[in-house]
Design a protein around this motif. Structure first.
Motif, mmCIF file in Angstrom:
data_model
loop_
_atom_site.group_PDB
_atom_site.id
_atom_site.type_symbol
_atom_site.label_atom_id
_atom_site.label_comp_id
_atom_site.label_asym_id
_atom_site.label_seq_id
_atom_site.Cartn_x
_atom_site.Cartn_y
_atom_site.Cartn_z
ATOM 1 N N GLY A 112 0.731 -1.282 -0.177
ATOM 2 C CA GLY A 112 0.128 -0.465 0.274
ATOM 3 C C GLY A 112 1.007 1.386 0.225
ATOM 4 N N TYR A 113 0.434 2.642 -0.746
ATOM 5 C CA TYR A 113 0.373 3.783 -0.634
ATOM 6 C C TYR A 113 -0.223 4.665 -0.013
ATOM 7 N N GLU A 114 0.587 5.124 1.451
ATOM 8 C CA GLU A 114 -0.249 5.957 0.893
ATOM 9 C C GLU A 114 0.447 7.637 1.642
ATOM 10 N N GLY A 115 0.905 8.532 0.667
ATOM 11 C CA GLY A 115 1.720 9.665 0.411
ATOM 12 C C GLY A 115 0.858 10.533 0.351
ATOM 13 N N ILE A 116 0.239 10.185 -1.061
ATOM 14 C CA ILE A 116 -0.651 11.341 -1.694
ATOM 15 C C ILE A 116 -1.858 12.068 -0.469
ATOM 16 N N LYS A 117 -1.595 13.086 -0.044
ATOM 17 C CA LYS A 117 -3.197 13.844 1.104
ATOM 18 C C LYS A 117 -4.382 13.115 0.428
ATOM 19 N N HIS A 118 -4.881 12.627 1.445
ATOM 20 C CA HIS A 118 -6.678 11.675 0.666
ATOM 21 C C HIS A 118 -6.567 10.849 0.423
ATOM 22 N N PHE A 119 -5.112 10.601 -0.516
ATOM 23 C CA PHE A 119 -5.069 9.361 -1.978
ATOM 24 C C PHE A 119 -4.115 7.998 -0.582
ATOM 25 N N SER A 120 -5.252 6.971 -1.343
ATOM 26 C CA SER A 120 -4.155 5.738 -1.032
ATOM 27 C C SER A 120 -4.644 4.035 -2.082
ATOM 28 N N LEU A 121 -3.176 3.826 -2.425
ATOM 29 C CA LEU A 121 -3.433 3.251 -3.352
ATOM 30 C C LEU A 121 -3.058 1.744 -2.992
ATOM 31 N N ARG A 122 -3.358 0.773 -2.386
ATOM 32 C CA ARG A 122 -3.219 -0.784 -2.425
ATOM 33 C C ARG A 122 -3.325 -1.483 -3.495
ATOM 34 N N LEU A 123 -2.332 -2.529 -3.439
ATOM 35 C CA LEU A 123 -2.010 -3.941 -4.776
ATOM 36 C C LEU A 123 -2.523 -5.192 -4.201
ATOM 37 N N LYS A 124 -2.553 -5.421 -4.779
ATOM 38 C CA LYS A 124 -2.323 -7.683 -4.052
ATOM 39 C C LYS A 124 -3.082 -8.164 -4.885
ATOM 40 N N LEU A 125 -2.084 -9.214 -4.737
ATOM 41 C CA LEU A 125 -2.269 -10.356 -5.879
ATOM 42 C C LEU A 125 -2.257 -12.070 -4.297
ATOM 43 N N THR A 126 -3.280 -12.680 -5.133
ATOM 44 C CA THR A 126 -3.327 -13.197 -4.293
ATOM 45 C C THR A 126 -3.300 -15.568 -4.610
ATOM 46 N N ASN A 127 -3.153 -15.898 -3.980
ATOM 47 C CA ASN A 127 -2.805 -17.564 -4.337
ATOM 48 C C ASN A 127 -1.664 -17.331 -5.512
ATOM 49 N N ILE A 128 0.051 -16.766 -5.000
ATOM 50 C CA ILE A 128 0.879 -16.512 -5.442
ATOM 51 C C ILE A 128 0.899 -18.044 -5.711
ATOM 52 N N LEU A 129 1.142 -18.995 -5.281
ATOM 53 C CA LEU A 129 2.216 -20.086 -6.073
ATOM 54 C C LEU A 129 0.575 -20.468 -7.447
ATOM 55 N N ASN A 130 -0.522 -20.350 -7.230
ATOM 56 C CA ASN A 130 -1.462 -20.891 -8.407
ATOM 57 C C ASN A 130 -1.699 -21.889 -8.121
ATOM 58 N N LYS A 131 -2.337 -22.325 -6.562
ATOM 59 C CA LYS A 131 -2.147 -24.178 -6.137
ATOM 60 C C LYS A 131 -3.495 -23.993 -6.535
ATOM 61 N N LEU A 132 -3.871 -25.727 -7.096
ATOM 62 C CA LEU A 132 -4.985 -25.734 -7.361
ATOM 63 C C LEU A 132 -5.789 -26.692 -6.023
ATOM 64 N N SER A 133 -7.321 -26.689 -5.846
ATOM 65 C CA SER A 133 -7.447 -27.316 -5.154
ATOM 66 C C SER A 133 -9.565 -27.585 -5.119
ATOM 67 N N TYR A 134 -10.235 -27.812 -4.415
ATOM 68 C CA TYR A 134 -11.545 -27.784 -4.603
ATOM 69 C C TYR A 134 -12.310 -27.920 -3.200
ATOM 70 N N ASN A 135 -13.751 -27.617 -3.253
ATOM 71 C CA ASN A 135 -14.843 -27.308 -2.822
ATOM 72 C C ASN A 135 -15.440 -27.818 -3.163
ATOM 73 N N VAL A 136 -16.212 -29.547 -2.597
ATOM 74 C CA VAL A 136 -17.364 -29.830 -2.812
ATOM 75 C C VAL A 136 -17.861 -30.537 -2.659
ATOM 76 N N HIS A 137 -19.472 -30.702 -2.708
ATOM 77 C CA HIS A 137 -19.960 -30.884 -1.481
ATOM 78 C C HIS A 137 -20.895 -32.402 -2.253
ATOM 79 N N ASP A 138 -21.180 -32.663 -1.484
ATOM 80 C CA ASP A 138 -20.633 -34.801 -2.206
ATOM 81 C C ASP A 138 -20.004 -35.410 -3.807
ATOM 82 N N ASP A 139 -20.843 -35.438 -4.417
ATOM 83 C CA ASP A 139 -19.938 -35.118 -5.645
ATOM 84 C C ASP A 139 -20.369 -34.788 -7.122
#
Length: 811
Positions: A765-792
């Motif tokens: 995140g960056y909050e240097g400019i008055k009143h403005f902020s910027l946030r960047l996010k990267l999720t599941n960096i390793l690109n992992k694969l799994s599942y959420n399963v109900h019954d089959d």
């Protein structure tokens, strides 16, 4: 229900009328101001207190503060910040007037950031509002967790499952259809009975909107005394942002992978010069694609609220909440003979026109009256309306080994109206040297649910083969051959098969007392009486032109709670507790009869510690939960035929859940904040019914192990990166089981073992400019694969690596 709704409206409007009528009689004053540093930057988390009456508050991120409802008089105002010298100023308060008083610390912004410990609350200092009475966590014989706004904001939380990555022992069971997140804890599902918003039950059929959330509270374990008819794993309470008298707000825009766009606004302030009425409006619009082909979503949300300072002792809070959510119905990649199909993560097996549409409306009013010192009465009325419609391809089931799948259709429609009223009296008193913190309350609620089912074989009605005419067949595709899709894209018109209307009435009385026996021993004891009347339900069979019914039935029970706390020092708390509760089981059994309630016993043992001058908190909890009759969706009916109605359930027999949870958290130290946790849970059938559930089998969907860790760092003021902050999260989910339990009745059933996985997220995140902020996010960096399963038949892949960016303007 119409009469109940009219009654509800009368109550709300009477609250509003009373509030407005009494506004002119407020005999109090107000102090407000802004705290800054020597370089005119806002100073957040500064403690502002009045010495004479011990009233205090903290400055917000913009340095603003206010002290309300002050009796006329002369005061000494003290501004303090950990590690800095106090600033002291005299102030005179007059009735009906506002005093503006600003402070400026001699340190500049960079010097202020060099303070070793920032002012704030640790893990064992956050009181949960869902507890109905303010009990210090160290005095509570129960494990709790509170995820505050600062965590939600810096992690750019988008949905409730993101919050779970910070909470030990609470996890995602499934994402059926891609439109609902099924949450559980300690082996038990968090149904709509266990999900609350601002203290009122909240239907979790649609994913809650998180942009207007101030914090999320988790009360783990038994909570039947407070709410009644809740499952054993715990309850969660979503607390929305409240009105403020200090004007301000924010405008933000979030974008990300797969055509994700989300603008949001948040405005608040006073409506009158005397600051007796405050408002707040949160709203957002979201449009998104998906890593899943042909899947997209759109939602709109608005959350207006008003706060009235009726007089020096009375406040009124009125809150509205509206959500409209439309998205493609997506039941995943399918399974073949209880093995997840080897198809790309992105492959969509449904029909492009399939949808799930949900609309949710809420209105609540909360009146709080201070009776005298340490005594308060609080009343709330809440109305909720929930409507959802699902139409699309049936769940991918019975796929042939070569990938051939005969697709059917599914369609359902649900409308639910829910009315709640509750009143709580809380107070403190002493009998000799023994202190008491008392809660006495009552609640009553009324549900009415209307569920439509549809005829799914009528588009074969003109077929030549009588056997075919009875089947639910839309078309045939091959899941390994994308070219086979699209053979049929028309939207059939399905007639209603039947309409089931189910009214339910509930009533509860409860009393609880936290007894302070000494400085070291505290006893929490209480009991609740719950009464539930499942009134006669009507079943209109539209296709047959007949009307049937499900007989009314009543359940009632006493739910006791007792807990003992031993505190050898102010920073160490050892506790044990026992709760007994019952859960009413809705629906019918495989013979068509009403299901009896489940009786649940739970024992909890734990320790809460604050170390190194409360900089570090370490908590550990052990528990055992025994449900004597867990109700689950029946796999087959009494005659062995398939169950195509989710309301048909059966008692699986005794189920036991036992485990341990470890939580670690710090306050900010040298710019670092750290959180971590680990949980082990083993949930098994310990007295299976011998038909479909076998003693010793592990309960499906529940991971044995979960773990989480996160670190957040704010760069110091003299650093080259002084305006930056960064965070790293890790979240581990152990192996789980899905599929169907093999049994004597169904020996060919199989379980599906779902692989464990670890998600790594990174943000800056960056909050240097008055009143403005910027946030960047990267999720599941390793690109992992799994599942959420109900019954089959609802095998939903977890999301791959994704990117998000949020720009925000605060004023």
């Amino acid at each position: 229900m119409a009469a109940s709704l009219n009654w509800f409206r009368k109550i709300v409007f009477s609250y509003l009328f009373t509030g407005v009528a009494l506004l002119g009689y407020a005999q109090t004053g107000l102090i407000k101001g802004i705290v800054t540093t020597s370089d005119n930057m806002p100073a957040a988390s500064v403690s502002i207190q009045l010495k004479e009456i011990k009233k205090a508050t903290l400055s917000d991120k913009d340095g603003a503060f206010q002290l309300k409802q002050l009796p006329e008089g002369e005061y000494t105002l003290i501004a303090s910040y950990v590690g800095l010298r106090n600033l002291v100023k005299p102030v005179s308060v007059k009735a009906g007037e506002t005093v503006e008083l600003n402070f400026s610390f001699p340190q500049n912004n960079a010097e202020l950031q060099e303070v070793v410990v920032s002012y704030g609350k640790g893990m064992n200092e956050k009181v949960v509002t869902a507890g109905k009475v303010a009990i210090r966590p160290m005095d509570l014989p129960q494990s709790i967790a509170v995820i505050n706004k600062d965590i939600l904001e810096r992690q750019q939380v988008l949905q409730l499952s993101d919050v779970l990555q910070n909470v030990t022992g609470i996890y995602l069971m499934g994402t059926t259809g891609g439109y609902q997140e099924e949450i559980a804890g300690r082996g038990y599902a968090f149904t709509s009975n266990n999900t609350f918003k601002n203290g009122a039950r909240y239907n979790n059929g649609a994913m809650p909107e998180m942009s207007g959330v101030e914090k999320v509270e988790f009360l783990k374990g038994g909570n039947a005394i407070l709410f009644g008819n809740v499952a054993a794993g715990g309850v969660l309470n979503i607390v929305t942002k409240k009105p403020k008298f200090t004007p301000g707000g924010e405008i933000s825009f979030r974008t990300g992978s797969y055509d994700f766009y989300k603008p949001s606004i948040d405005f608040y302030g006073a409506l009158d010069r005397k600051e007796t009425v405050a408002y707040r409006i949160n709203s957002t619009y979201q449009k998104s694609g998906s890593f899943r082909d042909y899947v997209n979503g759109e939602r709109f949300y608005i959350n207006p609220s008003l706060f009235f300072n009726v007089n020096a002792k009375t406040t009124l809070l009125v809150e509205g909440d509206y959500l409209k959510d439309n998205r493609t119905a997506d039941f995943g990649v399918g399974a073949i003979n209880y093995t997840i199909a080897d198809v790309p993560r992105s492959r969509f097996l449904g029909v492009p026109w399939g949808y799930n549409s949900a609309e949710q409306k809420n209105l609540s009013a909360t009146l709080t009256r201070q009776l005298k010192k340490d005594w308060q009465i609080r009343g709330m009325v809440s109305y909720q309306n929930y409507a959802a419609e699902l139409f699309g391809a049936a769940r991918p089931a019975n796929i042939k080994p070569g990938g051939t799948w005969i697709r059917g259709l599914q369609k359902s429609k649900t409308a639910e109206a829910y009315l709640l009223s509750q009143v709580d009296l809380t107070g403190k008193f002493k009998t000799g040297k023994i202190g008491h913190t008392v809660l006495v309350g009552a609640d009553a609620d009324q549900y009415q649910t209307k569920a439509n089912t549809y005829i799914t074989n009528q588009y074969n009605a003109n077929g030549a083969d009588e056997a075919i005419r009875k089947l639910n067949i839309y078309d045939t595709v091959n899941i390994y051959d994308p070219a086979s899709f699209g053979k049929r894209n028309d939207i059939p018109l399905l007639d209603i098969d039947r309409i089931t209307t189910s009214p339910i009435l509930r009533f509860g009385l409860y009393v609880q007392d936290l007894v302070c026996l000494s400085n070291k021993f505290k006893l929490l004891a209480g009991v609740r009486y719950s009464y539930q009347n499942n009134r006669k339900a009507t079943v209109d069979s539209m296709a047959k032109g007949s009307t049937g019914s499900i007989a009314a039935y009543t359940n009632d029970a006493f739910s006791p709670r007792v807990g003992l706390v031993y505190q050898p020092s102010k920073k160490v708390s050892l506790f044990t507790s026992y709760t007994n509760s019952f859960t009413v089981n809705t629906g019918r059994d495989i013979y068509g009869a009403a299901l009896p309630p489940s009786i649940i016993d739970q024992v909890e043992l734990g320790a809460k510690t604050d170390l190194f001058n409360s900089l570090l908190s370490v908590n550990i909890t052990l528990y055992q939960i025994v449900n004597n009759n867990l109700a689950q969706t029946a796999l087959t009916l009494a005659d062995g035929s398939a169950n195509i109605d989710n309301s048909i359930r059966e008692l699986a027999g005794e189920v036991t859940s036992k485990g341990v949870e470890l939580d670690i958290a710090t306050k900010p130290v040298y710019g670092f904040t750290f959180m971590a946790g680990y949980s082990f849970n083993d949930t098994r059938y310990t007295g299976g019914n011998g038909r479909n559930f076998t003693t010793g089998d592990r309960l499906r969907y529940n991971p044995a192990h979960t773990a989480n860790a996160s670190v957040f760092y704010v760069f110091p003021g003299q650093s080259v990166l002084k305006n930056f902050n960064t965070g790293f999260n890790a979240y581990y989910v152990g192996d789980r089981l899905a599929g169907r339990n093999p049994s004597t009745a169904n020996p060919n059933y199989k379980l599906i073992t779902l692989p464990d996985y670890t998600l790594f997220d990174f943000s800056v995140g960056y909050e240097g400019i008055k009143h403005f902020s910027l946030r960047l996010k990267l999720t599941n960096i390793l690109n992992k694969l799994s599942y959420n399963v109900h019954d089959d038949n609802s095998v939903n892949p977890i999301a791959p690596r994704q990117f998000a960016a949020t720009v925000m303007y605060k004023f």
